[in-house]
Scaffold this motif. Structure first.
Motif: not given
Length: 141
Positions: A30, A34, A47, A61, A63
């Motif tokens: 992240c 975040t 996420l 990954y 966010f």
């Protein structure tokens, strides 16, 4: 492909976190932005995920919102910008600053991010200028 993770935050580090979902701990990379918004360990977290599958690994990954995820993908479209560099940019610059910097071709602004020199900052501005011009300013949206 994994697009979203809902679970319990097991641990958060400097560049990643582990989310426990149904007894499986997922390592998620992240941005600092975040990670700074993460709850305490043991609390629920959700996420948006971008999954990268390569021959030798699968990386997730994460966010907090889809806008940051979309900018991550946009930055990744630039030659020389990989996932870690894109996360570094998103960790240092707000979406608004990034939008305005690219729109005004301010490559010096981009050099505030780790691993971004004047040459790469200029390439990011040049390659994303047209795409950013078609977008809505995040301060207005």
């Amino acid at each position: 492909m994994i697009a979203r993770l809902n679970g319990i935050l097991y641990d958060a580090g400097e560049t990643s976190c582990v989310i426990d979902t149904g007894g499986v701990g997922y390592l998620v990379f992240c941005s600092q932005r975040t990670l700074s918004k993460m709850p305490s360990n043991g609390e629920s977290v959700s996420l948006h995920i971008e999954t990268h599958v390569r021959d030798d690994h699968i990386h997730l990954y994460g966010f907090k919102d889809t806008v940051e995820r979309d900018w991550f993908n946009l930055l990744n479209s630039v030659q020389g910008v990989g996932a870690r560099v894109a996360l570094g940019i998103l960790g240092v610059l707000s979406i608004e600053d990034l939008f305005n910097g690219i729109a005004s071709q301010d490559k010096a602004l981009l050099t505030r991010a780790p691993s971004i020199g004047p040459k790469l900052g200029g390439r990011i501005c040049a390659e994303l200028k047209e795409k950013v011009e078609k977008m809505t300013n995040p301060t207005v949206a």
